[in-house]
Design an enzyme around this catalytic site. Structure first.
Site, mmCIF file in Angstrom:
data_model
loop_
_atom_site.group_PDB
_atom_site.id
_atom_site.type_symbol
_atom_site.label_atom_id
_atom_site.label_comp_id
_atom_site.label_asym_id
_atom_site.label_seq_id
_atom_site.Cartn_x
_atom_site.Cartn_y
_atom_site.Cartn_z
ATOM 1 N N HIS A 94 0.808 -1.231 0.000
ATOM 2 C CA HIS A 94 0.000 0.000 0.000
ATOM 3 C C HIS A 94 0.837 1.276 0.000
ATOM 4 O O HIS A 94 0.541 2.233 0.735
ATOM 5 C CB HIS A 94 -0.950 0.003 1.198
ATOM 6 C CG HIS A 94 -1.990 -1.080 1.173
ATOM 7 N ND1 HIS A 94 -2.506 -1.610 0.014
ATOM 8 C CD2 HIS A 94 -2.629 -1.757 2.186
ATOM 9 C CE1 HIS A 94 -3.416 -2.529 0.309
ATOM 10 N NE2 HIS A 94 -3.497 -2.644 1.611
ATOM 11 N N HIS A 169 -9.911 1.660 0.386
ATOM 12 C CA HIS A 169 -9.811 0.523 1.293
ATOM 13 C C HIS A 169 -10.901 0.451 2.351
ATOM 14 O O HIS A 169 -10.640 0.054 3.495
ATOM 15 C CB HIS A 169 -8.422 0.526 1.945
ATOM 16 C CG HIS A 169 -7.932 -0.816 2.350
ATOM 17 N ND1 HIS A 169 -8.609 -1.611 3.237
ATOM 18 C CD2 HIS A 169 -6.848 -1.508 1.978
ATOM 19 C CE1 HIS A 169 -7.935 -2.737 3.409
ATOM 20 N NE2 HIS A 169 -6.858 -2.705 2.649
ATOM 21 N N GLU A 307 -11.403 -3.838 -3.174
ATOM 22 C CA GLU A 307 -10.447 -2.837 -3.651
ATOM 23 C C GLU A 307 -10.194 -3.003 -5.145
ATOM 24 O O GLU A 307 -9.476 -3.907 -5.561
ATOM 25 C CB GLU A 307 -9.119 -3.006 -2.887
ATOM 26 C CG GLU A 307 -9.274 -3.076 -1.387
ATOM 27 C CD GLU A 307 -8.109 -3.809 -0.736
ATOM 28 O OE1 GLU A 307 -6.942 -3.597 -1.121
ATOM 29 O OE2 GLU A 307 -8.351 -4.618 0.174
#
Ligand code: GAL
Length: 340
Positions: A94, A169, A307
């Site tokens: 991420h 997210h 996602e």
């Protein structure tokens, strides 16, 4: 300049309200009426902005520059090996230690007639940020329509060739955050293939496998609980689902990727995207030690993240979709969460 704790709301006439903060563009609430008009908040999270700022920074946030995992944080670009910072065991997750979920975004009202209300979020990621090449200018639109569509539109331009994979997210629980787990939720996926993982840390093997005959088969609707309860080795690795699904018929246009239904409340959500993949993560690492909405512990499987994205580790997998953004070109990504 915004403050991390600045709160914004977008509403429509049907009683849907999306609440987010400037830090990470973190969506901290989505209120949606159920079949009887009873309103619940359908994204898991905390009871206050202070708790959100101190808690799990991925909840509802914009993740980047490259969402999901890059194996050992390393990839080749234009003949050069780039080593990113690693923050997930020996992998990059991420966007690194200081990912976009951790930044204070500049938030401005957006006056577009297609939305009931909308905002534009902007961020400049400097050249070398977390070791990514190029200064990247990102704009994200959060818009809500009268059709109960929460639309997220990303675009970005880099000063040098770089890689990019932005996502959102939020973990959804359509019965209402704090009311239990998503085991009873029914999931249908427009995905006959997925990308298996190689171990508990969840990096992809590079295979593109058929879901048929596996726990990952949601081509025909089934409950998330049924998949979790199976003895499938991929499920066992992550105590649930933490996998990227390959969206059937991907052609760069917006298409239905998944449909999530909660039989208890009657709420349903459709996810549309123009991206090739969608990571489904059932929140296996929640252990009940944190207090979430309604004062309930945030338990394992309390919500499911959906996602939309390019596949994990694409920069190292030639047969995966291209994650390179050339200097001066524009990255575009749309994700729509539609509440029914
Ligand atoms: C997900 C990822 C999970 C976990 C989570 C963040 O996108 O697939 O493995 O890392 O983010 O807590």
């Amino acid at each position: 300049m915004n403050k991390a704790s600045d709160v914004f709301k977008i509403k429509n006439r049907n009683g849907v309200v999306v609440t987010f903060i400037a830090r990470g563009g973190q969506v901290i609430g989505i209120e949606v009426p159920d079949r009887d008009g009873q309103v619940d908040d359908v994204v898991i999270g905390y009871q206050s902005v202070e708790d959100a700022l101190a808690g799990d920074g991925y909840f509802g946030a914009i993740c980047g520059r490259y969402a999901n995992r890059i194996v050992e944080g390393k990839f080749d670009l234009n003949g050069e090996t780039i080593q990113l910072d690693c923050n997930n065991d020996k992998n990059h997750l991420h966007g690194g230690v200081d990912g976009f979920n951790n930044r204070v975004w500049e938030v401005k009202p957006n006056q577009e007639k297609r939305f009931s209300e909308s905002y534009k979020l902007a961020l400049v990621s400097p050249d070398g940020d977390q070791k990514y090449p190029g200064e990247l200018k990102i704009e994200v639109v959060y818009g809500l329509t009268e059709e109960n569509e929460f639309v997220i539109e990303y675009n970005a331009v880099s000063s040098k060739d770089t890689i990019i994979n932005l996502t959102s997210h939020a973990y959804f629980n359509l019965e209402g955050a704090g009311k239990g787990t998503v085991e009873g939720h029914e999931l249908e996926m427009n995905a006959s293939k997925y990308t298996p993982i190689s171990g508990v840390i969840g990096t992809v093997t590079g295979d593109i496998a058929d879901v048929k005959g596996t726990a990952m088969d949601f081509v025909d609707t089934k409950t998330i609980g049924e998949a979790i309860a199976s003895d499938d080795a991929q499920v066992a690795l992550v105590d649930g689902i933490d996998h990227n699904f390959v969206i059937d018929g991907y052609d760069g246009n917006l298409r239905l990727a998944a449909r999530l239904n909660d039989p208890v409340s009657g709420r349903e959500m459709e996810v549309f995207t123009d991206q090739p993949g969608i990571q489904i993560y059932t929140g296996s690492h929640f252990d009940g030690t944190e207090t979430g909405k309604l004062g309930s512990p945030i338990v394992k499987w309390a919500g499911v993240a959906m996602e939309t994205q390019i596949f994990p580790d694409s920069p190292n997998k030639e047969h995966f979709p291209n994650a390179v953004l050339k200097a001066g070109e524009t990255y575009n990504h749309t994700c729509v969460y539609k509440f029914i």
